[in-house]
Write a protein that holds these residues in place. Structure first.
Motif, PDB file in Angstrom:
ATOM      1  N   PRO A  16       0.807  -1.228   0.000  1.00 49.35           N
ATOM      2  CA  PRO A  16       0.000   0.000   0.000  1.00 49.35           C
ATOM      3  C   PRO A  16       0.838   1.276   0.000  1.00 49.35           C
ATOM      4  O   PRO A  16       0.523   2.224  -0.688  1.00 49.35           O
ATOM      5  N   GLY A  17       1.911   1.319   0.782  1.00 47.71           N
ATOM      6  CA  GLY A  17       2.785   2.485   0.780  1.00 47.71           C
ATOM      7  C   GLY A  17       3.789   2.321  -0.335  1.00 47.71           C
ATOM      8  O   GLY A  17       4.813   1.677  -0.158  1.00 47.71           O
ATOM      9  N   GLY A  18       3.497   2.885  -1.499  1.00 50.56           N
ATOM     10  CA  GLY A  18       4.333   2.641  -2.669  1.00 50.56           C
ATOM     11  C   GLY A  18       5.215   3.810  -3.048  1.00 50.56           C
ATOM     12  O   GLY A  18       5.691   4.570  -2.201  1.00 50.56           O
ATOM     13  N   LEU A  19       5.411   3.961  -4.329  1.00 50.89           N
ATOM     14  CA  LEU A  19       6.341   4.923  -4.895  1.00 50.89           C
ATOM     15  C   LEU A  19       6.042   6.356  -4.477  1.00 50.89           C
ATOM     16  O   LEU A  19       6.884   7.039  -3.885  1.00 50.89           O
ATOM     17  N   ARG A  20       4.850   6.825  -4.743  1.00 53.66           N
ATOM     18  CA  ARG A  20       4.517   8.222  -4.439  1.00 53.66           C
ATOM     19  C   ARG A  20       4.531   8.497  -2.949  1.00 53.66           C
ATOM     20  O   ARG A  20       4.982   9.556  -2.510  1.00 53.66           O
ATOM     21  N   THR A  21       4.049   7.554  -2.158  1.00 51.94           N
ATOM     22  CA  THR A  21       4.032   7.741  -0.704  1.00 51.94           C
ATOM     23  C   THR A  21       5.440   7.950  -0.175  1.00 51.94           C
ATOM     24  O   THR A  21       5.702   8.894   0.576  1.00 51.94           O
ATOM     25  N   LEU A  72       2.098   7.752  10.398  1.00 51.01           N
ATOM     26  CA  LEU A  72       1.856   7.158   9.074  1.00 51.01           C
ATOM     27  C   LEU A  72       2.117   5.657   9.121  1.00 51.01           C
ATOM     28  O   LEU A  72       1.359   4.868   8.565  1.00 51.01           O
ATOM     29  N   GLY A  73       3.213   5.292   9.785  1.00 50.71           N
ATOM     30  CA  GLY A  73       3.548   3.876   9.919  1.00 50.71           C
ATOM     31  C   GLY A  73       2.485   3.116  10.679  1.00 50.71           C
ATOM     32  O   GLY A  73       2.125   1.992  10.313  1.00 50.71           O
ATOM     33  N   ALA A  74       1.962   3.723  11.727  1.00 52.88           N
ATOM     34  CA  ALA A  74       0.890   3.070  12.494  1.00 52.88           C
ATOM     35  C   ALA A  74      -0.333   2.852  11.617  1.00 52.88           C
ATOM     36  O   ALA A  74      -0.978   1.798  11.681  1.00 52.88           O
ATOM     37  N   GLY A  75      -0.639   3.829  10.792  1.00 52.28           N
ATOM     38  CA  GLY A  75      -1.764   3.677   9.854  1.00 52.28           C
ATOM     39  C   GLY A  75      -1.524   2.548   8.870  1.00 52.28           C
ATOM     40  O   GLY A  75      -2.446   1.802   8.523  1.00 52.28           O
ATOM     41  N   GLU A  76      -0.297   2.402   8.437  1.00 49.82           N
ATOM     42  CA  GLU A  76       0.065   1.314   7.518  1.00 49.82           C
ATOM     43  C   GLU A  76      -0.138  -0.042   8.189  1.00 49.82           C
ATOM     44  O   GLU A  76      -0.658  -0.975   7.590  1.00 49.82           O
ATOM     45  N   ILE A  77       0.248  -0.152   9.446  1.00 54.72           N
ATOM     46  CA  ILE A  77       0.104  -1.407  10.181  1.00 54.72           C
ATOM     47  C   ILE A  77      -1.372  -1.709  10.418  1.00 54.72           C
ATOM     48  O   ILE A  77      -1.832  -2.831  10.207  1.00 54.72           O
ATOM     49  N   ILE A  78      -2.132  -0.714  10.833  1.00 52.66           N
ATOM     50  CA  ILE A  78      -3.560  -0.919  11.078  1.00 52.66           C
ATOM     51  C   ILE A  78      -4.267  -1.292   9.783  1.00 52.66           C
ATOM     52  O   ILE A  78      -5.082  -2.202   9.744  1.00 52.66           O
ATOM     53  N   HIS A  79      -3.924  -0.603   8.689  1.00 45.11           N
ATOM     54  CA  HIS A  79      -4.516  -0.912   7.383  1.00 45.11           C
ATOM     55  C   HIS A  79      -4.197  -2.357   6.989  1.00 45.11           C
ATOM     56  O   HIS A  79      -5.053  -3.079   6.526  1.00 45.11           O
ATOM     57  N   ALA A  96       5.730  -0.067   7.135  1.00 46.27           N
ATOM     58  CA  ALA A  96       5.773   1.044   8.090  1.00 46.27           C
ATOM     59  C   ALA A  96       7.215   1.438   8.386  1.00 46.27           C
ATOM     60  O   ALA A  96       7.555   2.625   8.438  1.00 46.27           O
ATOM     61  N   ALA A  97       8.071   0.459   8.556  1.00 41.26           N
ATOM     62  CA  ALA A  97       9.482   0.739   8.819  1.00 41.26           C
ATOM     63  C   ALA A  97      10.137   1.407   7.614  1.00 41.26           C
ATOM     64  O   ALA A  97      10.967   2.315   7.770  1.00 41.26           O
ATOM     65  N   ALA A 146      11.773   8.742   5.670  1.00 43.62           N
ATOM     66  CA  ALA A 146      11.793  10.076   6.274  1.00 43.62           C
ATOM     67  C   ALA A 146      13.213  10.452   6.694  1.00 43.62           C
ATOM     68  O   ALA A 146      13.649  11.591   6.493  1.00 43.62           O
ATOM     69  N   SER A 147      13.934   9.492   7.238  1.00 46.10           N
ATOM     70  CA  SER A 147      15.314   9.791   7.639  1.00 46.10           C
ATOM     71  C   SER A 147      16.188  10.076   6.424  1.00 46.10           C
ATOM     72  O   SER A 147      17.112  10.892   6.491  1.00 46.10           O
ATOM     73  N   LEU A 148      15.888   9.443   5.301  1.00 52.03           N
ATOM     74  CA  LEU A 148      16.633   9.731   4.075  1.00 52.03           C
ATOM     75  C   LEU A 148      16.384  11.171   3.629  1.00 52.03           C
ATOM     76  O   LEU A 148      17.300  11.857   3.155  1.00 52.03           O
ATOM     77  N   GLY A 149      15.150  11.635   3.792  1.00 52.18           N
ATOM     78  CA  GLY A 149      14.843  13.030   3.470  1.00 52.18           C
ATOM     79  C   GLY A 149      15.602  14.001   4.363  1.00 52.18           C
ATOM     80  O   GLY A 149      16.086  15.042   3.910  1.00 52.18           O
ATOM     81  N   VAL A 150      15.736  13.654   5.635  1.00 48.40           N
ATOM     82  CA  VAL A 150      16.493  14.490   6.573  1.00 48.40           C
ATOM     83  C   VAL A 150      17.959  14.546   6.142  1.00 48.40           C
ATOM     84  O   VAL A 150      18.584  15.611   6.137  1.00 48.40           O
ATOM     85  N   LEU A 151      18.519  13.398   5.779  1.00 50.11           N
ATOM     86  CA  LEU A 151      19.910  13.360   5.325  1.00 50.11           C
ATOM     87  C   LEU A 151      20.108  14.234   4.093  1.00 50.11           C
ATOM     88  O   LEU A 151      21.097  14.973   3.998  1.00 50.11           O
ATOM     89  N   ALA A 152      19.181  14.149   3.152  1.00 55.61           N
ATOM     90  CA  ALA A 152      19.290  14.962   1.936  1.00 55.61           C
ATOM     91  C   ALA A 152      19.232  16.446   2.281  1.00 55.61           C
ATOM     92  O   ALA A 152      20.016  17.248   1.754  1.00 55.61           O
ATOM     93  N   ALA A 153      18.332  16.816   3.165  1.00 57.90           N
ATOM     94  CA  ALA A 153      18.183  18.221   3.546  1.00 57.90           C
ATOM     95  C   ALA A 153      19.441  18.764   4.211  1.00 57.90           C
ATOM     96  O   ALA A 153      19.821  19.915   4.017  1.00 57.90           O
ATOM     97  N   CYS A 154      20.088  17.922   4.988  1.00 58.15           N
ATOM     98  CA  CYS A 154      21.309  18.340   5.694  1.00 58.15           C
ATOM     99  C   CYS A 154      22.538  18.314   4.796  1.00 58.15           C
ATOM    100  O   CYS A 154      23.628  18.691   5.224  1.00 58.15           O
ATOM    101  N   GLY A 155      22.369  17.869   3.559  1.00 60.55           N
ATOM    102  CA  GLY A 155      23.482  17.832   2.624  1.00 60.55           C
ATOM    103  C   GLY A 155      24.441  16.683   2.854  1.00 60.55           C
ATOM    104  O   GLY A 155      25.569  16.705   2.377  1.00 60.55           O
ATOM    105  N   LEU A 156      23.994  15.673   3.559  1.00 61.27           N
ATOM    106  CA  LEU A 156      24.835  14.509   3.861  1.00 61.27           C
ATOM    107  C   LEU A 156      24.640  13.449   2.779  1.00 61.27           C
ATOM    108  O   LEU A 156      24.148  12.347   3.030  1.00 61.27           O
ATOM    109  N   TRP A 157      25.024  13.781   1.548  1.00 56.76           N
ATOM    110  CA  TRP A 157      24.708  12.930   0.411  1.00 56.76           C
ATOM    111  C   TRP A 157      25.447  11.594   0.443  1.00 56.76           C
ATOM    112  O   TRP A 157      24.925  10.595  -0.043  1.00 56.76           O
ATOM    113  N   GLN A 158      26.659  11.526   1.011  1.00 57.73           N
ATOM    114  CA  GLN A 158      27.370  10.252   1.086  1.00 57.73           C
ATOM    115  C   GLN A 158      26.620   9.283   1.999  1.00 57.73           C
ATOM    116  O   GLN A 158      26.418   8.114   1.654  1.00 57.73           O
TER     117      GLN A 158
END
Length: 145
Positions: free
Chosen positions: A38-43, A83-90, A106-107, A113-125
């Motif tokens: 259910p949580g696919g590409l766009r999500t 969001l993860g909790a919703g995925e598990i309940i669904h 969910a995981a 989300a953590s990958l988005g944080v890394l990108a925002a911080c410029g930690l591309w490696q």
């Protein structure tokens, strides 16, 4: 701890960071999409983009302390947990034979989300290594199960 630098007037930097966030989310989301989860590409792409945006806000506002960035990242981690909790309940709505359903999806949303944080911080490696590790865990280790 120093706050990562970010110039909100640098369109190339903004585009790069957000593009990396969307790309990393897309890589993980593609795996989920191909497995018909259910949580696919766009999500996953949107979760990663959203996490990057929330992370960029204190940096763009000129915060010089790690506390504001830390609070923003904590908020992302908590919010995405819902969001993860919703995925598990669904997933459990389908009456799982062996108990919990949707935990891996969910995981993966949480990790995205953590990958988005890394990108925002410029930690591309770190982003690159973490994205590859996530895909390995989701794809290659599925064989072991």
């Amino acid at each position: 701890m120093a706050v990562p630098t970010f110039n909100p007037q640098d369109w190339l930097d903004i585009t790069g960071r957000l593009g990396l966030a969307i790309g990393a989310g897309g890589v993980v989301g593609l795996d989920r999409h191909l497995r018909h989860k259910p949580g696919g590409l766009r999500t996953h792409m949107l979760v990663s983009l959203g996490a990057a945006l929330f992370t960029l806000v204190p940096m763009a506002m000129g915060s010089t302390t790690a506390d504001s960035l830390s609070r923003s990242i904590q908020g992302v981690a908590t919010g995405v947990g819902f969001l993860g909790a919703g995925e598990i309940i669904h997933g459990n709505g389908k009456r799982a034979e062996n108990g919990v359903k949707g935990l891996t999806s969910a995981a993966s949303i949480w990790v995205t989300a953590s990958l988005g944080v890394l990108a925002a911080c410029g930690l591309w490696q770190l982003l690159l290594v973490a994205t590859i590790a996530t895909v390995v865990v989701l794809s290659l280790l599925k064989i072991v199960e």
